[in-house]
Enzyme design. Structure first.
Site, PDB file in Angstrom:
ATOM      1  N   GLY B 226      40.776 -37.276  49.383  1.00 55.75           N
ATOM      2  CA  GLY B 226      41.670 -36.022  49.521  1.00 55.75           C
ATOM      3  C   GLY B 226      41.814 -34.840  48.757  1.00 55.75           C
ATOM      4  N   HIS B 227      42.443 -33.847  49.005  1.00 57.05           N
ATOM      5  CA  HIS B 227      42.363 -32.568  48.382  1.00 57.05           C
ATOM      6  C   HIS B 227      43.100 -32.631  46.887  1.00 57.05           C
ATOM      7  CE1 HIS B 227      46.299 -30.989  50.256  1.00 57.05           C
ATOM      8  NE2 HIS B 227      46.300 -32.157  50.262  1.00 57.05           N
ATOM      9  N   ASN B 228      42.231 -32.021  46.126  1.00 59.47           N
ATOM     10  CA  ASN B 228      42.927 -32.133  44.480  1.00 59.47           C
ATOM     11  C   ASN B 228      42.672 -33.617  43.843  1.00 59.47           C
ATOM     12  OD1 ASN B 228      43.972 -29.358  44.800  1.00 59.47           O
ATOM     13  ND2 ASN B 228      45.516 -30.173  45.957  1.00 59.47           N
TER      14      ASN B 228
END
Lengths: 311, 311, 311
Positions: B226-228
């Protein structure tokens, strides 16, 4: 939504052909459509398969014929019923008669490498990639964007879903001082006749010998089969299940969605693995397992019921 | 199935080169093939890696040389053995010598946008898409149908599997009265040298800063980052595992198949997460966790063993 | 990493426009960039969203303005702060103003069959496949490699991720003496306005009626929606979650990553399913469930806490 039948037919003729019996419905009534219970415009020409009592209340005043199991019949008194021991088989038969456009061969839009064996009876989808060294049997259908690597051998009539990837190197690593070093995976994949593989499923190449899918096995979307694993003939695997390297699944096994099977584990013939089970040890033939770690399903249910009483 | 060695060699020369020792096998014997235990035609020229005692019974009367760990040697008495502390490393070395066709650059069949940086040493697979603003290091290999979005920076020798999607916008939403509004994700993805990303894996773009895969990390098929999120260098992630937004995985972590790591959770260096673990809190460096919710593996096993005794 | 704002602006003007209040920061200070907490070169022109106290220690000596919730403000005393009840909405607004290249229509590189309805306002990605009988609404965006089968109807402004497959036949089988026989799936898929579907997600066609995604629903990568399932309007589904055939999810439901919902189960409006929950029974509206089998989240936590004390 509704689907018009291939041919209008009387209820009596349908029952004669497909089995079951009528209750509260005249045999001369003509059926024109299959319909879902939540249609607003249901009429006397509609046949509505009813699989749960829950939907029956929505049908209190319909004229449609309800297709139900004998068990469900008691829940919908006073209605026009076609009682059948396996309503889904009736639906399957009727839908199967509806004309559909057969898939077209799109290999001019795909990449079929020289050195791939792809009979003319095969239908290749747009943008599929079939690498040199792949061997496809008669009548296979390969979806759009599917990838079939060299070393993959498909039997007859295998259906490969959109985006499925067969024969990519398995996830084998030797961990050393210099980091992880890939173990080459040269064993390919062997797929039996009449296997169906869902969209975006991945079946990795084995190391020395092949990863194997037995004849008639059916894999749903997103299923992952690791290197050297074996799925037995006729086994049915629901979406997002995964099989680690060298796991072995017998014949006629039913595997629920999101099940995980650990490496080298053996699942006996005819076993059932409940959805989301995490299987870390062998499962005997014919057993039904559930839970994480997976245990016999009855044990799992008692464990959770007892734990909650005691809290 | 069998794989012919790149070159026929005496057992003595193989042991001299790759380590281990012989037992009950003459050093002058010539090895021609690697073979799996379930071959029907095993002969004296075959070398059979044996990883489980279970397969030994099938080999009671074979002439082949068995490649085993010292622990397994006692289970196969009276046989021609090559004992080695890490048989898989022998297999990896021998398979690595077998000539294979190197991947060809197919960028004429791919879409490489102007504004993407793709050195000539990179091999791009058929139907891949590399967007403007993507930067690929020397020697990368991009699989068929892979998508590399703008803002993705790959180090050297990164392998991107068939259909992998790197740098699509992360799943960030602001829930308001008018429904969910997308939070733009402009941070891209940064991938270190020698990373390998499996088929259909997805690594989402970060919001402001990048999502990061450290050098030497290996991700199997269907993995979602997922993002980050950050996956540390040298970590190895098995199939279908998922990492929620802003999760952080240290260096050299082993992550089993179908593991889930919740958002903002931190996994310490060298930790191990058993297959299917659901990790909702931090995991200390070096620890082995299992279960859902994940706890130290020993605790998890005791919990389930005790619960079942008590029912 | 940092993102330059679309326009330099004073803190006072940003607060006037986006809400919240300043603490220890002069309103005349000019903000130039959004930055993550782990930047080395943070300066007075940077705005750093801080979502966890954990990152605060890294920022002990920065000149940057910290964007925090009122709760977090107490953890970073003596710093230049912009306190806002929903920092993510500020980030979303500022990032949304940064100019981005709108997606280009690439249908000349895709396969759009005659008989597909694709308005000119739709953007079709490279190598996408849109089959005859698919109907797309105005302003849809279809990613690279996505497949939209016949019988799929998309509302307006639907976003289909790279490689997503909509309308492939659902996984329906009749088990008979001769093996599994496919139940045809002719019901298609109906998708409401403003739905977003992630990379590699699969939404299968229903049998007679459609599989349905309600308006405004958001599905993350790898999500699987089985045949005849219904996802309610505004529901948000995280990555790798799966919905078995005929499951029904209400409106505004939040579904965590890797959740599995069994066939025919109903999830009430506004419910929340914690990541990795295995839902095998109905969930009431507004409830929060977790665990496998899923139960109210508080019950699940007590069960595991008690079990571990007792061991």
């Amino acid at each position: 939504m509704t689907v018009a039948l291939a041919e209008r037919a009387t209820l009596a003729s349908l029952v004669a052909r497909l089995g079951g019996e009528l209750s509260g419905a005249r045999g001369l009534r003509v059926v024109e459509r299959l319909a879902t219970p939540w249609e607003d415009d249901l009429s006397a020409g509609d046949l509505v398969p009813l699989t749960r009592a829950r939907a029956a209340s929505r049908l209190a005043s319909t004229d449609a014929v309800l297709l139900v199991t004998p068990e469900l019949a008691a829940r919908v008194p006073g209605r026009a019923l076609w009682c059948h021991p396996a309503p889904a088989s009736v639906v399957a038969a009727l839908l199967g008669e509806v004309a559909r456009v057969p898939p077209v061969d799109e290999r001019s839009r795909a990449l079929v490498e020289a050195g791939a064996v792809v009979p003319t009876s095969v239908r290749v989808g747009a943008f599929a990639v079939i690498r040199a060294g792949a061997v496809l049997g008669e009548g296979c259908r390969v979806g759009a964007h599917a990838v079939v690597h060299g070393g993959v051998v498909l039997g007859a009539r295998v259906v490969v879903g959109d985006g499925a990837v067969l024969g990519a190197p398995g996830f084998g690593w030797e961990l050393g001082a210099a980091g992880a070093v890939r173990v080459p995976q040269l064993g390919g994949v062997r797929v039996g006749d009449d296997v169906e593989i869902g969209a975006h499923a991945t079946v990795d190449a084995g190391t020395i010998g092949p990863t194997v899918l037995g004849a008639g096995a059916k894999l749903d979307a997103h299923v992952h089969v690791g290197h050297n694993a074996r799925i037995g003939p006729g086994s049915i695997v629901a979406a997002q299940a995964g099989f680690a390297g060298s796991s072995r699944v017998g014949a006629g096994v039913l595997v629920g969605g999101q099940v995980g099977v650990a490496d080298h584990v053996e699942i006996g013939d005819g076993a059932r693995l409940a959805a989301k089970a995490g299987v870390i040890g062998d499962v005997p033939a014919g057993a039904t397992y559930a839970g994480y770690p997976a245990v016999p399903r009855a044990t799992w249910l008692r464990f959770h019921a007892a734990g909650r009483r005691r809290r």
